[in-house]
Design an enzyme around this catalytic site. Structure first.
Site, mmCIF file in Angstrom:
data_model
loop_
_atom_site.group_PDB
_atom_site.id
_atom_site.type_symbol
_atom_site.label_atom_id
_atom_site.label_comp_id
_atom_site.label_asym_id
_atom_site.label_seq_id
_atom_site.Cartn_x
_atom_site.Cartn_y
_atom_site.Cartn_z
ATOM 1 N N ASN A 77 0.816 -1.222 0.000
ATOM 2 C CA ASN A 77 0.000 0.000 0.000
ATOM 3 C C ASN A 77 0.850 1.272 0.000
ATOM 4 O O ASN A 77 0.574 2.207 -0.755
ATOM 5 C CB ASN A 77 -0.963 -0.003 1.191
ATOM 6 C CG ASN A 77 -1.964 -1.140 1.111
ATOM 7 O OD1 ASN A 77 -2.066 -1.797 0.071
ATOM 8 N ND2 ASN A 77 -2.693 -1.382 2.186
ATOM 9 N N THR A 131 -14.846 37.318 -32.930
ATOM 10 C CA THR A 131 -15.704 36.929 -31.807
ATOM 11 C C THR A 131 -16.916 36.268 -32.449
ATOM 12 O O THR A 131 -17.314 36.664 -33.562
ATOM 13 C CB THR A 131 -16.151 38.139 -30.954
ATOM 14 O OG1 THR A 131 -16.846 39.051 -31.802
ATOM 15 C CG2 THR A 131 -14.959 38.854 -30.310
ATOM 16 N N HIS A 132 -17.437 35.261 -31.824
ATOM 17 C CA HIS A 132 -18.526 34.457 -32.413
ATOM 18 C C HIS A 132 -18.112 33.862 -33.759
ATOM 19 O O HIS A 132 -18.976 33.571 -34.594
ATOM 20 C CB HIS A 132 -19.805 35.284 -32.594
ATOM 21 C CG HIS A 132 -20.177 36.106 -31.391
ATOM 22 N ND1 HIS A 132 -20.974 35.631 -30.373
ATOM 23 C CD2 HIS A 132 -19.813 37.363 -31.030
ATOM 24 C CE1 HIS A 132 -21.105 36.561 -29.450
ATOM 25 N NE2 HIS A 132 -20.403 37.624 -29.816
ATOM 26 N N SER A 186 -6.300 12.106 -48.870
ATOM 27 C CA SER A 186 -7.501 11.288 -48.897
ATOM 28 C C SER A 186 -7.268 10.127 -49.845
ATOM 29 O O SER A 186 -6.618 10.277 -50.879
ATOM 30 C CB SER A 186 -8.676 12.138 -49.373
ATOM 31 O OG SER A 186 -9.703 11.290 -49.845
ATOM 32 N N LYS A 212 -7.272 16.556 -51.622
ATOM 33 C CA LYS A 212 -7.427 16.860 -50.201
ATOM 34 C C LYS A 212 -6.165 16.689 -49.382
ATOM 35 O O LYS A 212 -5.333 15.829 -49.648
ATOM 36 C CB LYS A 212 -8.532 15.979 -49.603
ATOM 37 C CG LYS A 212 -9.902 16.391 -50.108
ATOM 38 C CD LYS A 212 -10.998 15.765 -49.303
ATOM 39 C CE LYS A 212 -11.126 16.409 -47.944
ATOM 40 N NZ LYS A 212 -12.137 15.729 -47.138
ATOM 41 N N ASN A 243 -5.886 16.457 -45.355
ATOM 42 C CA ASN A 243 -6.745 16.490 -44.164
ATOM 43 C C ASN A 243 -5.943 16.759 -42.887
ATOM 44 O O ASN A 243 -4.847 16.236 -42.719
ATOM 45 C CB ASN A 243 -7.485 15.163 -44.023
ATOM 46 C CG ASN A 243 -8.454 14.936 -45.170
ATOM 47 O OD1 ASN A 243 -9.048 15.895 -45.673
ATOM 48 N ND2 ASN A 243 -8.589 13.702 -45.598
ATOM 49 N N GLU A 294 -7.219 17.062 -35.726
ATOM 50 C CA GLU A 294 -8.502 16.493 -35.293
ATOM 51 C C GLU A 294 -8.308 15.503 -34.146
ATOM 52 O O GLU A 294 -9.125 15.420 -33.224
ATOM 53 C CB GLU A 294 -9.201 15.806 -36.470
ATOM 54 C CG GLU A 294 -9.639 16.790 -37.538
ATOM 55 C CD GLU A 294 -10.074 16.085 -38.808
ATOM 56 O OE1 GLU A 294 -11.264 16.073 -39.086
ATOM 57 O OE2 GLU A 294 -9.208 15.543 -39.523
ATOM 58 N N TYR A 338 -6.676 2.097 2.325
ATOM 59 C CA TYR A 338 -6.566 1.556 0.965
ATOM 60 C C TYR A 338 -7.751 0.662 0.622
ATOM 61 O O TYR A 338 -8.201 -0.138 1.443
ATOM 62 C CB TYR A 338 -5.264 0.748 0.829
ATOM 63 C CG TYR A 338 -5.101 0.109 -0.534
ATOM 64 C CD1 TYR A 338 -4.521 0.819 -1.579
ATOM 65 C CD2 TYR A 338 -5.551 -1.182 -0.786
ATOM 66 C CE1 TYR A 338 -4.383 0.250 -2.841
ATOM 67 C CE2 TYR A 338 -5.420 -1.758 -2.043
ATOM 68 C CZ TYR A 338 -4.834 -1.038 -3.066
ATOM 69 O OH TYR A 338 -4.706 -1.608 -4.308
ATOM 70 N N GLN A 368 -6.515 0.535 -7.413
ATOM 71 C CA GLN A 368 -5.668 -0.021 -8.473
ATOM 72 C C GLN A 368 -6.093 0.524 -9.842
ATOM 73 O O GLN A 368 -5.289 0.582 -10.762
ATOM 74 C CB GLN A 368 -5.766 -1.551 -8.437
ATOM 75 C CG GLN A 368 -4.920 -2.272 -9.447
ATOM 76 C CD GLN A 368 -4.801 -3.757 -9.105
ATOM 77 O OE1 GLN A 368 -4.053 -4.136 -8.210
ATOM 78 N NE2 GLN A 368 -5.569 -4.583 -9.795
HETATM 79 N N1 ARG Z 1 -1.561 -3.487 -7.320
HETATM 80 C C1 ARG Z 1 -2.039 -2.763 -6.192
HETATM 81 C C2 ARG Z 1 -2.471 -1.351 -6.636
HETATM 82 O O1 ARG Z 1 -2.180 -0.985 -7.715
HETATM 83 C C3 ARG Z 1 -0.983 -2.676 -5.148
HETATM 84 C C4 ARG Z 1 -1.497 -2.580 -3.752
HETATM 85 C C5 ARG Z 1 -2.064 -3.849 -3.298
HETATM 86 N N2 ARG Z 1 -2.327 -3.842 -1.913
HETATM 87 C C6 ARG Z 1 -3.146 -4.721 -1.378
HETATM 88 N N3 ARG Z 1 -3.357 -4.655 -0.127
HETATM 89 N N4 ARG Z 1 -3.783 -5.610 -2.097
HETATM 90 O O2 ARG Z 1 -3.098 -0.656 -5.910
#
Ligand code: ARG
Length: 445
Positions: free
Chosen positions: A95, A140-141, A262, A268, A270, A275, A302, A307
């Site tokens: 984490n 403008t516009h 094109s 053309k 493009n 775009e 967490y 993820q």
């Molecule tokens: N792959 C996880 C993520 O991207 C990593 C953290 C995982 N932690 C856990 N307690 N499962 O967040």
């Protein structure tokens, strides 16, 4: 299917360098603090270098069973140095590890975007300098309003990208604290030196609350906010090129490099790249909304939802990089068709305001009345199929006797732009001063 839904390695392998870098800082600190023996720490550190070489040479294997880049790196480390690899994860959780890796990654993304935007600004400066007094219609516009210079118009985008860079800088400054050492959510009982790992990784210091550290993705949202806003500017510039390159406008001829032919209509050319820049801004904004929706209902700390933070950030980064490069190339290589721009400015009665202002200044006429008189002059010129400065003095005096020959001094598009000398205005002298100031700013960065 648990394996498939759970795995993030297909996308988070992009963070392998950050992951190994974070691990090296972590194990060096563990060694210095005596949490891991000095020899083991050295072995692990050397092993991480070997894994880095392996990944650089062969890529990161996408082993879904290992779930993510953190597990995968550690398993490669174990394959390289044996069971001592197991000491690396002391006083750490995935984490705080992922929060650290991702910050490092986003920080790099910010630096790349900033450098690329600087190059785009330079391209704008160079073209603006060439065209500080090239007259074009200001709109403008999307209706011809008053003449401006192409240099002034391009410098408007310089300003937008300056703000984008400043937003990126703000985001970088705010995010530059290190979550490593927050462990799973509550901190750890090991005697860590969080300052040391933070500084080793280029952070200003450690984050202050372990719960917040592992669950905060504001840094990614800040980046996406800046990226989205930047992409809006890129999209607007792209749209200008699309319009300008159209035959009825004909203000610009795009280079072959940044346009396509094109397959069926040989005449053309493009503006596909422009775009796509316009299109990509929708996806980049979508990435921001995507992560906002991921985060909005998550309790501390967490949750695995988080993820899902990476795909939108990676996508936004890729699309933003392409968009900036494409717009830089287009700005650098476009051929501006100055005669078309000038003709459009002259055809649109764009100096009508100058006539009204002249009546106020020279005739002492209230602006509202001057506006009305000018409207009649425009109607007369339109009916006769001529420009305002082609109206004979007799015709003008028939509309209002207070008009005299001196008025021709303000009716040309050049006279009009030259008169707009207020700070920030389109007068070529002002535009040149703005360019010089901007160049100085770039040099002092
Ligand atoms: N792959 C996880 C993520 O991207 C990593 C953290 C995982 N932690 C856990 N307690 N499962 O967040």
């Amino acid at each position: 299917m648990m394996r498939e839904i759970n795995a993030s390695i297909p996308f988070d392998k992009r963070m392998w360098q950050q992951d190994l870098r974070g691990s090296k800082a972590h194990v060096a600190m563990l060694g210095r603090q005596g949490i891991v023996g000095a020899d083991d720490a050295a072995t692990i550190s050397a092993g991480l270098d070997q894994v880095a070489e392996e990944f650089a040479a062969n890529g990161v294997p996408e082993d879904l069973a290992l779930e993510d880049i953190h597990m995968l790196s550690e398993s490669r480390l174990a394959a390289t140095i044996g069971p001592v690899a197991g000491r690396l994860h002391t006083a750490r959780s995935r984490n705080d590890q992922v929060a650290t890796d991702f910050r490092l990654w986003v920080r790099d993304a910010i630096d790349q975007a900033d450098a690329a935007l600087g190059a785009l600004q330079d391209a704008l400066l160079a073209r603006a300098e060439q065209h500080a007094d090239s007259v074009m219609p200001g709109f403008t516009h999307l209706q011809v309003a008053q003449p401006v210079t192409l240099g002034h118009h391009l410098m408007a985008y310089f300003e937008m990208f300056a703000r984008d860079r400043s937003r990126l800088k703000d985001a970088r400054a705010r995010m530059n604290l290190c979550p490593l050492g927050s462990a799973a959510l509550a901190g750890t009982g090991f005697n860590l030196d969080r300052e040391a790992t933070a500084h080793a990784l280029g952070f200003d210091g450690p984050t202050r609350n372990s719960l917040d550290s592992v669950s905060d993705r504001d840094f990614a949202l800040d980046y996406l906010t800046a990226a989205a806003q930047c992409s809006l500017h890129l999209s607007r510039l792209a749209e200008e090129f699309v319009i300008w390159a159209s035959q009825p406008f004909g203000f610009v001829a795009l280079s072959d490099q940044w346009s396509t032919g094109s397959s069926i209509m040989p005449q053309k050319r493009n503006p596909d790249a422009a775009e796509l820049v316009r299109g990509h801004s929708g996806r980049i904004s979508g990435a921001l909304v995507s992560l906002m929706m991921t985060m909005k209902g998550l309790p501390l700390a967490y949750s695995k939802d988080m993820q899902d933070d990476k795909p939108p950030v990676f996508e936004a980064h890729d699309l933003l990089g392409l968009s900036i490069a494409a717009m830089t190339g287009m700005v650098e290589s476009a051929t501006f068709r100055l005669e078309r721009m000038r003709a459009a400015a002259e055809a649109g009665f764009s100096t009508a305001t100058d006539l009204a202002d002249w009546l106020v200044r020279e005739g002492g006429i209230p602006f509202r009345e001057a506006h009305h008189i000018t409207g009649r002059a425009v109607a007369k010129a339109e009916a006769d199929g001529i420009r305002l400065d082609q109206l004979p003095i007799a015709a003008l005096q028939e509309i209002d006797a207070r008009i005299d020959e001196r008025v021709y001094g303000v009716l040309s598009v050049d006279a009009s732009v030259n008169s707009r000398t207020s700070f920030g205005g389109t007068a070529p002298s002002r535009v040149r001063a703005a360019i010089a100031a901007a160049r100085k700013g770039r040099e002092e960065e």
